[in-house]
Design a protein around this motif. Structure first.
Motif, mmCIF file in Angstrom:
data_model
loop_
_atom_site.group_PDB
_atom_site.id
_atom_site.type_symbol
_atom_site.label_atom_id
_atom_site.label_comp_id
_atom_site.label_asym_id
_atom_site.label_seq_id
_atom_site.Cartn_x
_atom_site.Cartn_y
_atom_site.Cartn_z
ATOM 1 N N LYS A 25 0.823 -1.209 0.000
ATOM 2 C CA LYS A 25 0.000 0.000 0.000
ATOM 3 C C LYS A 25 0.857 1.260 0.000
ATOM 4 O O LYS A 25 0.630 2.181 -0.796
ATOM 5 N N ILE A 26 1.851 1.313 0.866
ATOM 6 C CA ILE A 26 2.698 2.513 0.908
ATOM 7 C C ILE A 26 3.464 2.658 -0.397
ATOM 8 O O ILE A 26 3.644 3.772 -0.904
ATOM 9 N N ASN A 27 3.913 1.563 -0.975
ATOM 10 C CA ASN A 27 4.614 1.617 -2.255
ATOM 11 C C ASN A 27 3.707 2.191 -3.340
ATOM 12 O O ASN A 27 4.126 3.070 -4.100
ATOM 13 N N ARG A 28 2.476 1.709 -3.418
ATOM 14 C CA ARG A 28 1.543 2.216 -4.435
ATOM 15 C C ARG A 28 1.274 3.701 -4.252
ATOM 16 O O ARG A 28 1.258 4.470 -5.220
ATOM 17 N N LEU A 29 1.054 4.126 -3.008
ATOM 18 C CA LEU A 29 0.762 5.539 -2.741
ATOM 19 C C LEU A 29 1.942 6.437 -3.087
ATOM 20 O O LEU A 29 1.786 7.461 -3.763
ATOM 21 N N VAL A 30 3.131 6.070 -2.630
ATOM 22 C CA VAL A 30 4.317 6.885 -2.881
ATOM 23 C C VAL A 30 4.644 6.888 -4.372
ATOM 24 O O VAL A 30 4.917 7.937 -4.961
ATOM 25 N N GLU A 31 4.590 5.722 -5.004
ATOM 26 C CA GLU A 31 4.911 5.645 -6.426
ATOM 27 C C GLU A 31 3.942 6.476 -7.263
ATOM 28 O O GLU A 31 4.358 7.185 -8.184
ATOM 29 N N ALA A 32 2.663 6.426 -6.958
ATOM 30 C CA ALA A 32 1.679 7.215 -7.704
ATOM 31 C C ALA A 32 1.978 8.708 -7.561
ATOM 32 O O ALA A 32 1.911 9.467 -8.546
ATOM 33 N N GLU A 33 2.312 9.139 -6.363
ATOM 34 C CA GLU A 33 2.616 10.551 -6.140
ATOM 35 C C GLU A 33 3.897 10.954 -6.873
ATOM 36 O O GLU A 33 3.963 12.031 -7.478
ATOM 37 N N LEU A 34 4.916 10.096 -6.847
ATOM 38 C CA LEU A 34 6.167 10.401 -7.553
ATOM 39 C C LEU A 34 5.939 10.470 -9.063
ATOM 40 O O LEU A 34 6.494 11.362 -9.737
ATOM 41 N N ARG A 35 5.148 9.554 -9.591
ATOM 42 C CA ARG A 35 4.835 9.575 -11.027
ATOM 43 C C ARG A 35 4.197 10.914 -11.414
ATOM 44 O O ARG A 35 4.569 11.528 -12.415
ATOM 45 N N GLU A 36 3.226 11.343 -10.606
ATOM 46 C CA GLU A 36 2.523 12.585 -10.894
ATOM 47 C C GLU A 36 3.459 13.785 -10.795
ATOM 48 O O GLU A 36 3.437 14.686 -11.638
ATOM 49 N N TRP A 125 10.970 14.921 -2.503
ATOM 50 C CA TRP A 125 9.592 14.421 -2.487
ATOM 51 C C TRP A 125 9.463 13.189 -1.604
ATOM 52 O O TRP A 125 8.516 13.063 -0.835
ATOM 53 N N VAL A 126 10.412 12.263 -1.745
ATOM 54 C CA VAL A 126 10.362 11.047 -0.918
ATOM 55 C C VAL A 126 10.475 11.432 0.552
ATOM 56 O O VAL A 126 9.733 10.917 1.403
ATOM 57 N N SER A 127 11.372 12.347 0.860
ATOM 58 C CA SER A 127 11.531 12.791 2.243
ATOM 59 C C SER A 127 10.241 13.428 2.759
ATOM 60 O O SER A 127 9.822 13.186 3.896
ATOM 61 N N GLU A 128 9.610 14.219 1.929
ATOM 62 C CA GLU A 128 8.338 14.847 2.309
ATOM 63 C C GLU A 128 7.253 13.786 2.530
ATOM 64 O O GLU A 128 6.521 13.828 3.517
ATOM 65 N N LEU A 129 7.168 12.828 1.614
ATOM 66 C CA LEU A 129 6.119 11.808 1.692
ATOM 67 C C LEU A 129 6.299 10.881 2.894
ATOM 68 O O LEU A 129 5.319 10.383 3.452
ATOM 69 N N LEU A 130 7.542 10.645 3.287
ATOM 70 C CA LEU A 130 7.814 9.769 4.425
ATOM 71 C C LEU A 130 8.219 10.563 5.667
ATOM 72 O O LEU A 130 8.660 9.994 6.663
ATOM 73 N N GLY A 131 8.056 11.868 5.607
ATOM 74 C CA GLY A 131 8.499 12.758 6.676
ATOM 75 C C GLY A 131 7.835 12.530 8.022
ATOM 76 O O GLY A 131 8.356 12.971 9.039
ATOM 77 N N GLY A 132 6.707 11.860 8.047
ATOM 78 C CA GLY A 132 6.030 11.597 9.308
ATOM 79 C C GLY A 132 6.689 10.505 10.136
ATOM 80 O O GLY A 132 6.309 10.272 11.287
ATOM 81 N N LEU A 133 7.682 9.855 9.566
ATOM 82 C CA LEU A 133 8.377 8.783 10.276
ATOM 83 C C LEU A 133 9.583 9.340 11.020
ATOM 84 O O LEU A 133 10.331 10.158 10.478
#
Length: 159
Positions: A25-36, A125-133
């Motif tokens: 699930k996290i892979n799909r969400l992050v990948e979709a956002e990166l693609r966009e 972008w990856v840092s932003e998307l996973l920044g809550g960790l």
């Protein structure tokens, strides 16, 4: 055929399944956002980014077959991407001495500069998307997943 008795199943198997589903699930969400974001910010695609990334890490270039094997895609998929990157001036195709059918591809100076621009944004972008960790949790998860990959390779080697 009777369904397996749930009480006899390895208790860790449910947790492994839960982890795997969350990873997907996290892979799909992050990948979709990166693609966009790649599309909107650079007019490019994730597969183009992946090809450029592989060649950036191999500055002397790679044979097309090596590139497709590394990216785990067909030669046809890589050929189409390389054709477009070559047309855009980001990549060069060179003959492989002693093998008329093979071509080696590498990034041009413009390709290197463009990839570095895209890679910097990608990292942000990856840092932003996973920044809550929490950084310590992130490091621990990465280490744990790295060990899981190592175990998988050992099992494959033993087979």
């Amino acid at each position: 055929m009777k369904p397996q008795d749930q009480s006899s199943a390895d208790p860790a198997s449910k947790e492994h399944l839960r982890l795997w589903l969350r990873l997907l699930k996290i892979n799909r969400l992050v990948e979709a956002e990166l693609r966009e974001r790649l599309r909107l910010s650079f007019g490019t695609t994730l597969p183009r980014f992946d090809v450029m990334s592989a060649l950036y890490r191999n500055p002397k270039g790679m044979k097309m077959s090596e590139l497709s094997r590394l990216l785990m895609v067909s030669n046809g998929n890589v050929t189409g991407i390389v054709d477009r990157l070559t047309e855009d001036g980001f990549m060069l195709r060179e003959a492989v001495p002693g093998d008329r059918r093979a071509a080696r591809v590498r990034l041009t100076r413009n390709g290197i500069a463009e990839f570095e621009r895209q890679a910097a944004a990608h990292e942000e972008w990856v840092s932003e998307l996973l920044g809550g960790l929490d950084p310590d949790d992130t490091r621990r998860m990465a280490d744990d997943l790295g060990r899981a990959l190592t175990l998988d390779r050992k099992d494959a080697d033993d087979a």
